[in-house]
Design a protein around this motif. Structure first.
Motif, PDB file in Angstrom:
ATOM      1  N   GLN A  30       6.871 -29.335  27.518  1.00  0.00           N
ATOM      2  CA  GLN A  30       8.188 -29.559  26.910  1.00  0.00           C
ATOM      3  C   GLN A  30       8.128 -30.389  25.630  1.00  0.00           C
ATOM      4  OE1 GLN A  30      10.505 -31.608  29.838  1.00  0.00           O
ATOM      5  NE2 GLN A  30       9.180 -33.416  29.905  1.00  0.00           N
ATOM      6  N   LYS A  31       7.123 -31.249  25.515  1.00  0.00           N
ATOM      7  CA  LYS A  31       7.006 -32.097  24.329  1.00  0.00           C
ATOM      8  C   LYS A  31       6.658 -31.287  23.079  1.00  0.00           C
ATOM      9  CE  LYS A  31       5.309 -36.769  23.277  1.00  0.00           C
ATOM     10  NZ  LYS A  31       6.570 -37.470  23.580  1.00  0.00           N
ATOM     11  N   PHE A  32       6.180 -30.043  23.283  1.00  0.00           N
ATOM     12  CA  PHE A  32       5.758 -29.214  22.158  1.00  0.00           C
ATOM     13  C   PHE A  32       6.684 -28.022  21.947  1.00  0.00           C
ATOM     14  CE2 PHE A  32       2.205 -31.569  23.789  1.00  0.00           C
ATOM     15  CZ  PHE A  32       1.596 -32.063  22.640  1.00  0.00           C
ATOM     16  N   LYS A  33       7.868 -28.110  22.513  1.00  0.00           N
ATOM     17  CA  LYS A  33       8.849 -27.038  22.371  1.00  0.00           C
ATOM     18  C   LYS A  33       9.173 -26.813  20.896  1.00  0.00           C
ATOM     19  CE  LYS A  33      13.406 -25.560  24.003  1.00  0.00           C
ATOM     20  NZ  LYS A  33      14.606 -25.927  24.808  1.00  0.00           N
ATOM     21  N   GLY A  34       9.114 -25.568  20.477  1.00  0.00           N
ATOM     22  CA  GLY A  34       9.437 -25.222  19.095  1.00  0.00           C
ATOM     23  C   GLY A  34       8.243 -25.170  18.168  1.00  0.00           C
ATOM     24  N   PHE A  35       7.076 -25.633  18.634  1.00  0.00           N
ATOM     25  CA  PHE A  35       5.864 -25.596  17.814  1.00  0.00           C
ATOM     26  C   PHE A  35       5.038 -24.356  18.143  1.00  0.00           C
ATOM     27  CE2 PHE A  35       6.671 -30.259  17.814  1.00  0.00           C
ATOM     28  CZ  PHE A  35       6.822 -30.413  16.439  1.00  0.00           C
ATOM     29  N   SER A  36       4.254 -23.918  17.177  1.00  0.00           N
ATOM     30  CA  SER A  36       3.461 -22.696  17.320  1.00  0.00           C
ATOM     31  C   SER A  36       1.976 -22.993  17.147  1.00  0.00           C
ATOM     32  CB  SER A  36       3.890 -21.678  16.264  1.00  0.00           C
ATOM     33  OG  SER A  36       3.549 -22.153  14.964  1.00  0.00           O
ATOM     34  N   VAL A  37       1.160 -21.985  17.435  1.00  0.00           N
ATOM     35  CA  VAL A  37      -0.279 -22.098  17.190  1.00  0.00           C
ATOM     36  C   VAL A  37      -0.539 -22.390  15.717  1.00  0.00           C
ATOM     37  CG1 VAL A  37      -2.466 -20.837  17.183  1.00  0.00           C
ATOM     38  CG2 VAL A  37      -0.910 -20.611  19.132  1.00  0.00           C
ATOM     39  N   ALA A  38       0.218 -21.737  14.836  1.00  0.00           N
ATOM     40  CA  ALA A  38       0.059 -21.961  13.393  1.00  0.00           C
ATOM     41  C   ALA A  38       0.356 -23.410  13.033  1.00  0.00           C
ATOM     42  CB  ALA A  38       0.969 -21.019  12.608  1.00  0.00           C
ATOM     43  N   ASN A  39       1.359 -24.012  13.689  1.00  0.00           N
ATOM     44  CA  ASN A  39       1.657 -25.429  13.452  1.00  0.00           C
ATOM     45  C   ASN A  39       0.488 -26.308  13.863  1.00  0.00           C
ATOM     46  OD1 ASN A  39       5.076 -24.940  14.550  1.00  0.00           O
ATOM     47  ND2 ASN A  39       4.299 -24.939  12.466  1.00  0.00           N
ATOM     48  N   VAL A  40      -0.097 -26.014  15.015  1.00  0.00           N
ATOM     49  CA  VAL A  40      -1.244 -26.785  15.497  1.00  0.00           C
ATOM     50  C   VAL A  40      -2.407 -26.656  14.516  1.00  0.00           C
ATOM     51  CG1 VAL A  40      -2.975 -27.008  17.323  1.00  0.00           C
ATOM     52  CG2 VAL A  40      -0.567 -26.623  17.917  1.00  0.00           C
ATOM     53  N   GLU A  41      -2.668 -25.450  14.071  1.00  0.00           N
ATOM     54  CA  GLU A  41      -3.748 -25.220  13.103  1.00  0.00           C
ATOM     55  C   GLU A  41      -3.487 -25.979  11.811  1.00  0.00           C
ATOM     56  OE1 GLU A  41      -5.290 -20.768  14.410  1.00  0.00           O
ATOM     57  OE2 GLU A  41      -3.621 -20.972  13.003  1.00  0.00           O
ATOM     58  N   SER A  42      -2.234 -26.048  11.394  1.00  0.00           N
ATOM     59  CA  SER A  42      -1.876 -26.765  10.170  1.00  0.00           C
ATOM     60  C   SER A  42      -2.110 -28.266  10.322  1.00  0.00           C
ATOM     61  CB  SER A  42      -0.415 -26.496   9.815  1.00  0.00           C
ATOM     62  OG  SER A  42      -0.050 -27.183   8.639  1.00  0.00           O
ATOM     63  N   VAL A  43      -1.726 -28.824  11.474  1.00  0.00           N
ATOM     64  CA  VAL A  43      -1.934 -30.255  11.726  1.00  0.00           C
ATOM     65  C   VAL A  43      -3.419 -30.593  11.708  1.00  0.00           C
ATOM     66  CG1 VAL A  43      -1.851 -32.012  13.542  1.00  0.00           C
ATOM     67  CG2 VAL A  43       0.198 -30.748  12.943  1.00  0.00           C
ATOM     68  N   VAL A  44      -4.211 -29.797  12.405  1.00  0.00           N
ATOM     69  CA  VAL A  44      -5.649 -30.062  12.482  1.00  0.00           C
ATOM     70  C   VAL A  44      -6.296 -29.914  11.109  1.00  0.00           C
ATOM     71  CG1 VAL A  44      -7.836 -29.330  13.503  1.00  0.00           C
ATOM     72  CG2 VAL A  44      -5.763 -29.402  14.906  1.00  0.00           C
TER      73      VAL A  44
END
Length: 206
Positions: free
Chosen positions: A44-58
């Motif tokens: 639930q803490k990651f609701k609305g985020f995508s794999v692309a968002n994770v890749e962008s953060v990293v």
């Protein structure tokens, strides 16, 4: 809410989960401290985020706090925090430092408010697995992580003397120097080469 703000929120949420709360939230780590990105995004803490968002953060994290890799068996995407864990069961592969000459400058950054306690007892790993240090002056070539840029004091560690006396040091994949400390979880003050007040550019110890 701006995209930049969303990515900052995501980065903090990833640190919260991967470093400190994954097991409490029902996750089971894979070897190397990894979790499946698809499982993380279901929380639930990651609701609305995508794999692309994770890749962008990293990819955009200058301090390289996280590692992404593809599982060799099924091709699914995995993520881990490179260091900073308080979860005792996590084992992230790190290089044991045996030649301190390779790291002539090792610095722990801290703040005025805790200096009195540090001066008396030394650096404590507290609830984490390791004490964190930078492998040189922040901002110098190759020094990307190891302390916050708001630190007021730089504690220079005599790593050679500490290793000689049995204190272990390791290097993470993003070039942070880590130590579990002595048997009590401390790097005692006897291993402080000097302590510099960053703002005043003055040596305050010894």
């Amino acid at each position: 809410m701006s995209a930049d703000f969303d990515l900052v929120k995501l980065s903090k949420a990833l640190s919260w989960l991967l470093r400190h709360n994954a097991e409490k939230q029902g996750f089971k780590f894979l070897p190397g401290g990894f979790l499946l990105v698809e499982d993380v995004l279901k929380h639930q803490k990651f609701k609305g985020f995508s794999v692309a968002n994770v890749e962008s953060v990293v990819g955009s994290c200058q301090k390289q706090r996280f590692t992404l890799k593809t599982d060799e068996t099924d091709g699914r995407l995995l993520i881990r925090a490179n260091q900073g864990h308080s979860i005792k069961s996590v084992e992230v592969e790190m290089e044991v430092i045996t030649n301190p000459a390779e790291f002539p400058t090792v610095i722990h950054g801290t703040y005025y408010r805790v200096w009195d306690a540090i001066r008396q007892k030394g650096l404590s790993r507290m609830n984490r697995q390791h004490i964190h240090c930078a492998a040189g002056q922040p901002g110098y070539k190759g020094v990307i992580s190891g302390m916050r840029n708001t630190c007021q004091l730089f504690i220079y560690i005599d790593m050679e003397a500490a290793i000689r006396d049995g204190i272990q040091f390791l290097r993470s994949s993003n070039n942070v120097i880590l130590s579990p400390g002595d048997e009590n979880g401390f790097i005692p003050p006897q291993y402080f080469e000097k302590v510099v007040d960053v703002k005043k550019n003055e040596i305050i110890f010894p």
